[in-house]
Design a protein around this motif. Structure first.
Motif, PDB file in Angstrom:
ATOM      1  N   LEU A 229      35.577  38.014  43.745  1.00 18.66           N
ATOM      2  CA  LEU A 229      34.153  37.883  43.445  1.00 18.66           C
ATOM      3  C   LEU A 229      33.325  38.988  44.093  1.00 18.66           C
ATOM      4  O   LEU A 229      32.144  39.150  43.762  1.00 18.66           O
ATOM      5  CB  LEU A 229      33.635  36.519  43.899  1.00 18.66           C
ATOM      6  N   VAL A 230      33.926  39.743  45.021  1.00 17.92           N
ATOM      7  CA  VAL A 230      33.205  40.868  45.617  1.00 17.92           C
ATOM      8  C   VAL A 230      32.748  41.837  44.534  1.00 17.92           C
ATOM      9  O   VAL A 230      31.665  42.421  44.594  1.00 17.92           O
ATOM     10  CB  VAL A 230      34.103  41.592  46.641  1.00 17.92           C
ATOM     11  N   LEU A 231      33.581  41.999  43.497  1.00 19.44           N
ATOM     12  CA  LEU A 231      33.273  42.944  42.433  1.00 19.44           C
ATOM     13  C   LEU A 231      32.142  42.457  41.527  1.00 19.44           C
ATOM     14  O   LEU A 231      31.733  43.179  40.622  1.00 19.44           O
ATOM     15  CB  LEU A 231      34.528  43.214  41.597  1.00 19.44           C
ATOM     16  N   SER A 232      31.649  41.253  41.751  1.00 22.64           N
ATOM     17  CA  SER A 232      30.512  40.777  40.970  1.00 22.64           C
ATOM     18  C   SER A 232      29.202  41.380  41.450  1.00 22.64           C
ATOM     19  O   SER A 232      28.191  41.300  40.764  1.00 22.64           O
ATOM     20  CB  SER A 232      30.421  39.248  41.041  1.00 22.64           C
ATOM     21  N   GLY A 233      29.222  41.985  42.654  1.00 20.22           N
ATOM     22  CA  GLY A 233      27.986  42.508  43.220  1.00 20.22           C
ATOM     23  C   GLY A 233      27.163  41.462  43.934  1.00 20.22           C
ATOM     24  O   GLY A 233      26.108  41.768  44.472  1.00 20.22           O
ATOM     25  N   HIS A 234      27.634  40.214  43.944  1.00 24.37           N
ATOM     26  CA  HIS A 234      26.945  39.139  44.651  1.00 24.37           C
ATOM     27  C   HIS A 234      27.580  38.964  46.029  1.00 24.37           C
ATOM     28  O   HIS A 234      28.787  39.160  46.189  1.00 24.37           O
ATOM     29  CB  HIS A 234      27.045  37.832  43.865  1.00 24.37           C
TER      30      HIS A 234
END
Length: 514
Positions: A432-437
């Protein structure tokens, strides 16, 4: 203007969204350390023969179930990365190449407000008016409101901000407090009376949504390069009026939402046009059939009869666009901020109430969306909708197998399953790091909480689609005047759910015996 795209969902050539509320670094560090310690201690609890050859069937069964359940998530992740790094930058370059030719002829910013505190209302209207001033295009702000106090507040803000009268105007639409759907319909009709140009766009904004600087200019031009798209939605960040766990739970939801939206946008089949902030072509919101779908949407159920939809206007608008032949899309680098007011201070009670509303909205749309068929939806979208019906049961299968096996054969099975859950949710959190959140140490536990509690809520709702509630307005759908129908719905819902749960339990016991 550069066309580079930052994976954190913030392009370098536009103002970044407001940063999420600050969180002490030591708190995150302590949380991750505690989680890592719990993983190690759980692994140490396993006996030396935990992975004895006799356990091979159990390990194989859990692994096969995990591969099946997580395969769709992997596909979503890959599709999201393709959209973020290839498809979206290509379309953004097309928009930049058009320049001023991509601008809409007029922008309508329509806000629906009801029973929202005055401070939030003031912030929302201020951000909306300022965005209308910032975009530089002809703009009309539509205020669809109930209370006189809101009208006075909006008029006062309009005077203070003093937008340019030659290209901006304000329309106030007073509506009865009968729900958001009526407010949307009245606002759409007010727009249609303007007889707008076909190139105009309408932004539908919720009363607790703050538009980030540049969100309109980042989104509206895409209608020129995507002629088949009828509506699009944006990335969301949130500020939560609640404790740490409640805040992290909402942030987890928005991070997952971003990746799923990017995945579905790859084939232009975003599954919801969120009511928080979505843009539509003006010809769609002026279409009487679309207005009817939003205001008076209902379902004819084989067992529960006909009942209207109290909530879920975003799902109604999505279904209406699909039915009318339009595509739906997502702009990952255009962001809004929402002010979240949980319905209860207790996390478990609040999350259950919100899940009841969200999942009910999805399941009420699921059957008739599937009826559109893969020829209209596409095979991937059709499978995703079909998986929504299966996921509520498979989400409970692993835990049920582990508990039943531990009772029959020993606690080692449950301990090993707990370790499996902790490791897989940790991996899912890092993705989920790659979600930008932003992510936090509570995410792995909240992921599993959502799976188990969410599955239970979905099963409960799937047999009671007629039961609805609106958490902010504290209103519920009125019971049918037909007492026989009301009693039949109640008893049939309980009996069918009991039968389904019994079959599920029998399958679990049979798998344990095998």
């Amino acid at each position: 203007m550069t066309s580079a795209f930052v994976p954190a969902a913030i392009p370098v050539d536009h103002a970044a969204p407001r940063p999420p509320e600050a969180r002490p670094l030591w708190l995150d560090a302590a949380g991750w350390l505690m989680y890592a310690t719990a993983v190690v201690w759980t692994a140490l609890l396993l006996p030396a023969d935990a992975f004895h050859p006799d356990s091979a069937n159990y390990v194989l069964a859990i692994g096969a179930l995990g591969i099946w359940r997580y395969s769709l998530r992997v596909v979503h992740f890959v599709r999201a990365m393709l959209f973020v790094h290839r498809e979206y930058p290509r379309l953004r370059r097309q928009v930049e190449a058009l320049g001023a030719a991509a601008a809409p002829s007029h922008v309508y910013l329509m806000i629906t407000s009801f029973r929202i505190d005055a401070q939030t209302t003031a912030e929302v209207y201020r951000a909306t008016i300022e965005e209308g001033m910032r975009c530089g295009w002809p703009c009309t702000v539509i205020a669809s409101i109930v209370e006189m106090s809101d009208e006075r507040l909006v008029l006062d803000l309009w005077r203070r901000l003093a937008p340019p009268a030659q290209r901006m105007k304000l329309k106030i639409v007073r509506i009865p407090g009968t729900g958001k759907r009526d407010g949307l319909a009245q606002g759409f009709r007010a727009i249609s009376r303007d007889m707008p140009d076909p190139d105009a766009v309408v932004a539908v904004i919720d009363g607790d949504t703050l538009l980030e600087p540049g969100v309109v200019t980042k989104t509206a031009p895409f209608f020129k390069v995507l002629p088949g798209v009828g509506g699009l939605t944006t990335n969301e960040f949130c500020k939560v009026d609640g404790g740490y766990v409640m805040s992290e739970w909402h942030k987890l939801r928005f991070a997952q939402r971003h990746l799923n939206m990017c995945s579905m946008a790859l084939t232009r089949r975003v599954l919801t046009l969120t009511g928080r902030m979505s843009l539509f072509r003006v010809g769609i919101v002026c279409d009487p059939s679309f207005i009817e779908d939003v205001q008076h949407d209902h379902l004819d159920h084989w067992r529960l009869g006909r009942f209207r939809f109290l909530t879920g206007d975003d799902k109604s608008s999505w279904y209406s666009l699909m039915r009318l032949g339009w595509d739906t899309w997502y702009v990952p680098d255009a962001a809004i901020s929402t002010v979240e007011h949980p319905p209860h201070r207790n996390f478990v009670k609040a999350s259950r109430q919100l899940m009841f509303r969200w999942y009910g909205n999805s399941l009420r749309q699921n059957g008739r969306a599937l009826a559109l068929g893969p020829s209209r939806l596409g095979w991937f979208t059709y499978y995703v909708l079909l998986d929504q019906r299966i996921l509520m049961w498979t989400g409970l299968l692993g835990l049920s197998l582990a508990v039943a096996a531990s009772i029959k054969f020993g606690v080692m099975f449950l301990v090993s399953f707990v370790l499996w859950v902790m490791l897989t949710r940790l991996l899912m959190t890092f993705l989920l790091v790659l979600s930008g959140h932003p992510i936090g140490p509570a995410f792995p536990l909240l992921l599993y909480y959502n799976q188990i509690v969410g599955s239970i809520v979905k099963i409960h709702v799937s047999f009671r689609l007629d039961q609805q509630s609106w958490t902010r307005q504290k209103t519920r759908l009125a019971a049918s005047a037909d007492r026989f129908q009301t009693r039949f719905n109640w008893w049939s819902s309980h009996l069918l759910m009991f039968a389904a749960v019994s079959v599920f339990a029998a399958v679990v016991l049979a798998m344990v015996e095998l």
